[in-house]
Scaffold this active site. Structure first.
Site, short mmCIF file in Angstrom:
data_model
loop_
_atom_site.label_atom_id
_atom_site.label_comp_id
_atom_site.label_asym_id
_atom_site.label_seq_id
_atom_site.Cartn_x
_atom_site.Cartn_y
_atom_site.Cartn_z
N SER A 138 -9.52 -8.73 -4.78
CA SER A 138 -9.33 -8.05 -3.84
C SER A 138 -10.07 -6.83 -4.31
O SER A 138 -11.33 -6.26 -4.31
CB SER A 138 -8.03 -7.60 -3.47
OG SER A 138 -7.60 -7.26 -2.43
N LYS A 190 8.70 7.95 13.59
CA LYS A 190 8.58 8.78 12.16
C LYS A 190 9.54 7.22 11.00
O LYS A 190 8.53 7.59 10.04
CB LYS A 190 9.67 9.71 12.20
CG LYS A 190 9.53 10.55 11.14
CD LYS A 190 8.03 10.85 11.13
CE LYS A 190 8.10 11.93 9.65
NZ LYS A 190 7.28 12.17 8.56
#
Length: 330
Positions: A138, A190
């Site tokens: 990765s 939010k």
């Protein structure tokens, strides 16, 4: 509630009132002078030097504070930058070998090291080889795209090209206990990712868009680093799976297979390697720090930094990690 549980809660309640008035200061350590050392098994050769830089463990751009049971971990980005800066000033360093043994890490940290390697090559004009050890997956694979050659050990695990973000949702379980979220926000998204609330389809799309954008960037980085691979092949290979060394070699994800001595030999044959002492083998070196490492942009420590006492005695007291990761994490 049994006696042991009550005892632990009483201990915790006894500690909490003092957590804001008792602190453990982190006194700055004297800066270390790096010592150049020979890599064991490689006797001192000619004037030419090959520098070995380790990239080990999870890749993060900031220092990770330890607690009563664990030590602080220096920023890996900072350590790499320091060693590249030292190598830049040494005219005898003719090449660099990155000793990569990492499952990856944060998207930002992986990209920063990638950037630092490219800048080093641009300024120094010498080859950089990545030697994959046990795991180079990765984010570790991402940053290796900045090198000129990738060699893997016969037993390396690599690949895991993709992006992941960790989260949990405990709303259903907490509803049964009568625990509800009291989060106050300025807009419906939010508090996206709040484990106490339902994960809406809109919020999932927000995260998925972030993942997709960074995934596409990963693919473009691989395309630059593996120019012989077709984009269709890269997309086929980049479904997050891991590869053995033989599989990676067959698919063109690595260039060669061998051990450390093979990497040294290969490095001296890469374009850009210019020996100033022909006929003599290079001296293989690394930088060693006996004390704390110097500070730089990626690791600036405050002299007044303090740790909360509770964070030192409770190893599980950590902040949630909301970052995107290029990380192999089964």
């Amino acid at each position: 509630m049994n006696f042991r549980t009550k005892g632990f809660l009483l201990l915790l309640l006894g500690i909490l009132p003092f957590t804001h008035c008792i602190t453990i200061p982190l006194t700055p350590q004297p800066l270390a002078i790096p010592q150049e050392k020979l890599v064991e098994g490689f006797p001192e050769g000619g004037k030419d030097k090959i520098l070995v830089i380790p990239i080990e463990g999870e890749i993060f751009e900031r220092k990770i504070s330890g607690n009563a049971l664990t030590k602080d971990k220096a920023s890996l980005v900072s350590l790499v930058k320091i060693q590249l800066a030292l190598a830049l000033k040494d005219p005898d360093i003719k090449a660099v070998i990155l000793k990569v043994d990492s499952p990856g890490g944060s998207v930002t940290a992986s990209d920063l090291i990638y950037h630092e390697i490219l800048e080093f090559k641009r300024k120094k004009g010498i080859p950089v080889l990545a030697l994959f050890m046990d795991v180079a997956a990765s984010g570790a694979y991402y940053l290796s795209m900045a090198t000129d050659h990738i060699q893997a050990l016969p037993t390396t695990t690599t690949g895991s090209i993709g992006v992941i973000m960790f989260n949990i949702n405990a709303k259903e379980a907490l509803d049964k206990l009568g625990i509800k979220s009291m989060t106050i926000r300025s807009g419906p998204n939010k508090a996206t990712g709040n484990p106490l609330e339902e994960f809406t389809s809109e919020q999932r799309k927000i995260y998925q868009d972030l993942i997709t954008e960074n995934y596409e960037r990963f693919l473009q980085i691989v395309k630059k680093g593996r120019p012989k691979l077709k984009e269709s092949d890269i997309r086929r290979l980049a479904d997050g799976r891991i590869y053995s060394t033989n599989q990676a070699l067959r698919e063109g994800l690595v260039d060669s297979v061998g051990y450390f001595e093979d990497a040294v030999t290969t490095t001296t044959k890469l374009p850009g390697y210019r020996s100033s002492s022909p006929g003599l083998p290079p001296t293989v070196v690394f930088y060693s720090y006996q004390k704390s490492v110097p500070e730089n942009f990626y690791q600036i420590e405050s002299n007044s930094a303090e740790k909360n006492l509770l964070e030192n005695i409770l190893p599980f007291k950590t902040s949630p990690d909301y970052r995107l990761h290029y990380l192999f994490s089964p």
